[in-house]
Scaffold this motif. Structure first.
Motif, short mmCIF file in Angstrom:
data_model
loop_
_atom_site.label_atom_id
_atom_site.label_comp_id
_atom_site.label_asym_id
_atom_site.label_seq_id
_atom_site.Cartn_x
_atom_site.Cartn_y
_atom_site.Cartn_z
N TYR A 74 -42.85 28.21 38.23
CA TYR A 74 -44.31 29.18 39.26
C TYR A 74 -45.40 29.70 38.78
O TYR A 74 -45.57 29.65 37.35
N ASN A 96 -35.56 26.51 53.22
CA ASN A 96 -34.92 25.62 52.83
C ASN A 96 -35.57 25.66 51.53
O ASN A 96 -34.79 24.33 50.31
N PRO A 98 -34.41 28.05 47.65
CA PRO A 98 -34.07 28.90 47.65
C PRO A 98 -35.48 29.77 45.94
O PRO A 98 -35.25 30.95 46.66
N ALA A 99 -36.25 29.45 46.09
CA ALA A 99 -36.97 30.36 45.37
C ALA A 99 -37.48 30.74 46.44
O ALA A 99 -38.09 32.23 47.05
N GLY A 240 -49.32 18.05 39.55
CA GLY A 240 -48.59 18.24 41.01
C GLY A 240 -47.80 19.18 40.43
O GLY A 240 -46.91 18.93 39.48
N TYR A 241 -47.54 20.07 41.55
CA TYR A 241 -46.99 21.07 40.88
C TYR A 241 -45.92 20.87 42.43
O TYR A 241 -44.91 21.88 42.54
N GLU A 248 -37.79 21.19 43.62
CA GLU A 248 -38.61 20.79 41.85
C GLU A 248 -37.95 20.16 41.09
O GLU A 248 -38.48 19.00 40.60
N GLN A 252 -39.99 17.49 39.40
CA GLN A 252 -39.32 17.03 37.40
C GLN A 252 -39.64 15.57 37.18
O GLN A 252 -40.41 15.46 36.30
C1 LIG Z 1 -46.64 25.38 37.00
C2 LIG Z 1 -46.48 25.38 38.09
C3 LIG Z 1 -46.83 26.38 38.82
C4 LIG Z 1 -46.56 27.08 40.03
N1 LIG Z 1 -46.72 27.68 40.76
C5 LIG Z 1 -46.42 27.96 42.10
C6 LIG Z 1 -46.40 29.69 42.80
O1 LIG Z 1 -47.48 30.55 41.59
N2 LIG Z 1 -46.53 30.10 43.83
C7 LIG Z 1 -45.44 28.67 44.71
O2 LIG Z 1 -45.68 29.23 45.47
N3 LIG Z 1 -45.50 27.31 44.08
C8 LIG Z 1 -45.97 27.38 42.89
N4 LIG Z 1 -45.41 26.50 42.28
C9 LIG Z 1 -44.66 25.48 42.71
C10 LIG Z 1 -42.88 25.94 42.95
O3 LIG Z 1 -42.35 25.85 41.70
C11 LIG Z 1 -42.98 24.56 43.89
O4 LIG Z 1 -43.23 24.31 45.41
C12 LIG Z 1 -40.86 25.17 43.90
O5 LIG Z 1 -41.00 23.62 45.05
C13 LIG Z 1 -40.61 26.06 45.50
O6 LIG Z 1 -39.24 26.02 44.74
P1 LIG Z 1 -38.41 26.69 46.35
O7 LIG Z 1 -37.28 26.83 45.63
O8 LIG Z 1 -38.87 26.80 47.55
O9 LIG Z 1 -38.85 24.66 47.00
P2 LIG Z 1 -37.65 23.99 47.06
O10 LIG Z 1 -36.18 23.65 46.07
O11 LIG Z 1 -38.24 23.11 45.09
O12 LIG Z 1 -37.97 22.30 47.42
C14 LIG Z 1 -37.29 22.64 48.46
C15 LIG Z 1 -38.07 21.80 50.31
O13 LIG Z 1 -39.39 22.75 50.29
C16 LIG Z 1 -40.28 21.22 50.12
N5 LIG Z 1 -41.66 22.38 49.03
C17 LIG Z 1 -41.47 23.22 48.00
N6 LIG Z 1 -42.05 23.26 47.63
C18 LIG Z 1 -43.07 24.12 48.76
C19 LIG Z 1 -44.67 23.99 49.42
N7 LIG Z 1 -45.09 24.77 48.47
N8 LIG Z 1 -45.21 23.72 50.95
C20 LIG Z 1 -44.39 23.71 52.04
N9 LIG Z 1 -42.92 23.19 51.25
C21 LIG Z 1 -42.33 23.18 50.19
C22 LIG Z 1 -40.06 20.58 49.47
O14 LIG Z 1 -40.85 19.41 49.01
C23 LIG Z 1 -38.62 20.30 49.49
O15 LIG Z 1 -38.55 19.61 50.81
C24 LIG Z 1 -45.49 25.91 40.78
C25 LIG Z 1 -45.40 24.87 40.39
C26 LIG Z 1 -45.66 24.14 39.04
C27 LIG Z 1 -45.16 23.24 38.03
#
Ligand SMILES: Cc1cc2nc3c(=O)[nH]c(=O)nc-3n(C[C@H](O)[C@H](O)[C@H](O)COP(=O)(O)OP(=O)(O)OC[C@H]3O[C@@H](n4cnc5c(N)ncnc54)[C@H](O)[C@@H]3O)c2cc1C
Length: 261
Positions: A74, A96, A98-99, A240-241, A248, A252
Motif C-alpha cells: 500500500y 474478495n 484480504p486487505a 502496475g499496482y 497480489e 508480483q
Molecule cells: C507500490 C504499490 C502501492 C499501492 N498502493 C495502494 C494504495 O495506497 N491503496 C490501494 O487501495 N491499493 C494500493 N495498491 C494496490 C494493492 O496492493 C492491490 O490492489 C492489492 O491486490 C489489494 O489486496 P487485496 O488483498 O485487497 O486483494 P487481492 O487478494 O490481492 O486480490 C483479490 C481480487 O481483487 C482484485 N483487486 C485487487 N485490487 C483491486 C482494486 N484496486 N480494484 C478492484 N479489484 C481489485 C484482484 O484482481 C483479485 O481478483 C498498491 C500497489 C502497489 C504495487
C-alpha cells in the motif's frame, strides 16, 4: 553473502476508519509505534501484514516475528509525526481480497503489521510539465505527488474512479489541470486514460510522469510513452499496482517474469 535481515514489522493500531468516498476507505493509525518514520514519506509504498479473523494481538505479533502472515503493498497517504498518525487509503473492492476485507471492517483498536515506508517515488521535481494518471489504487501516490510539486508546476492529471462521488479534493498546483473519468466496473479493462492521453496536445519541454494503476492499462501506456512519445526512462514513474483477476502474489510473480524476459 547472506541477505540482510529485514526488521520485524511494527504493529499499528487503528485510530479510526471511514469511507472517504463510496469506494475508498481511509484508515488512520495512531500510536508510539509510528515514531521514527521519516517526515515527507507521503506517497511512499509500504508493506502491510494482515491478522487472521479473531487473532489476538499477542498471537499476531508472534506470527509477525516468526511466521508469514498475509502481506500486501500500500501507500502512505499522509504521516503526521507531531501526533504520531498515519493515513492509508484502501480501495474498497469488497471482500474478495484480504486487505480490502480487513479495511471494510476496520474499527478503532484494530491492528495490522507495517513495514516501511520505502523512498518516495519522485524525489526531484524538475520538469516543464507533469503527466499524472491513476486509477483508485494509485490515487494516494498521485495525490501525494501533486501535493509535493512546486506550486508553479504545470501539467495534466487524469484520475479514473468508480463513480462520480469518488472524486477527491486534492491540493494540486493551480497549473495542473485535473480530469476525472468514471469507469463503473474496475474488473472490466478500460482504455479511458490512454484514450485521453493519446488525444492530448502534448506540450513541449521536459515531462515527468507519475502513473500507476491496473497492470493491463499500465502495460499499454508504458509502451506508448516509451515507443511512441520516447520519454526518457529517468523522467518516468509508471507502475502496475494490481491486475484484474490476480491476487497480489500472482501479480508480483507476473511482473518479475516480465522484467526478466
Ligand atoms: C507500490 C504499490 C502501492 C499501492 N498502493 C495502494 C494504495 O495506497 N491503496 C490501494 O487501495 N491499493 C494500493 N495498491 C494496490 C494493492 O496492493 C492491490 O490492489 C492489492 O491486490 C489489494 O489486496 P487485496 O488483498 O485487497 O486483494 P487481492 O487478494 O490481492 O486480490 C483479490 C481480487 O481483487 C482484485 N483487486 C485487487 N485490487 C483491486 C482494486 N484496486 N480494484 C478492484 N479489484 C481489485 C484482484 O484482481 C483479485 O481478483 C498498491 C500497489 C502497489 C504495487
Amino acid at each position: 553473502m547472506s541477505k540482510p535481515q529485514r526488521p520485524t514489522p511494527r504493529v499499528l493500531t487503528v485510530k479510526n476508519a471511514y469511507h472517504l468516498t463510496p469506494n475508498m476507505i481511509r484508515v488512520t493509525f495512531q500510536g508510539e509505534e509510528l515514531a521514527n518514520i521519516y517526515e515527507g514519506c507521503a506517497g511512499a509504498n509500504c508493506k502491510i501484514f494482515l491478522p487472521a479473523v479473531g487473532q489476538s494481538r499477542e498471537d499476531f505479533a508472534q506470527e509477525l516475528a516468526t511466521g508469514r502472515p498475509t502481506v500486501r503493498t500500500y501507500t502512505v497517504r499522509a504521516y503526521r509525526a507531531d501526533v504520531m498518525e498515519m493515513d492509508i487509503d484502501f480501495v474498497d473492492h469488497g471482500d474478495n481480497g484480504p486487505a480490502s476485507r480487513w479495511a471494510c471492517s476496520a474499527k478503532t483498536g484494530d491492528f495490522m503489521g507495517f513495514r516501511g515506508p520505502s523512498e518516495v517515488k519522485i524525489k526531484d521535481f524538475y520538469a516543464d510539465w507533469y503527466l499524472v494518471a491513476a486509477d483508485m489504487s494509485a490515487l494516494p501516490v498521485a495525490s501525494a505527488a501533486l501535493e509535493a510539486m512546486p506550486r508553479d508546476a504545470k501539467g495534466v492529471a487524469i484520475f479514473e474512479v468508480t463513480c462520480a462521488e469518488d472524486k477527491q479534493s486534492i491540493d494540486a498546483p493551480a497549473g495542473v489541470e485535473i480530469q476525472w473519468l468514471v469507469h463503473a466496473d474496475p474488473h472490466q479493462a478500460s482504455t479511458a486514460q490512454e484514450d485521453f492521453i493519446r488525444a492530448m496536445d502534448w506540450p513541449t519541454g521536459v515531462c515527468q510522469t507519475c502513473i500507476a494503476g491496473e497492470s493491463g492499462v499500465i502495460k499499454s501506456l508504458r509502451g506508448f510513452l516509451a515507443k511512441e512519445v520516447k520519454l526518457p526512462r529517468e523522467d518516468v514513474y509508471i507502475s502496475g499496482y494490481w491486475k484484474i483477476g490476480l491476487i497480489e502474489d500472482e501479480h508480483q510473480k507476473m511482473k518479475r517474469a516480465e522484467a526478466a524476459a
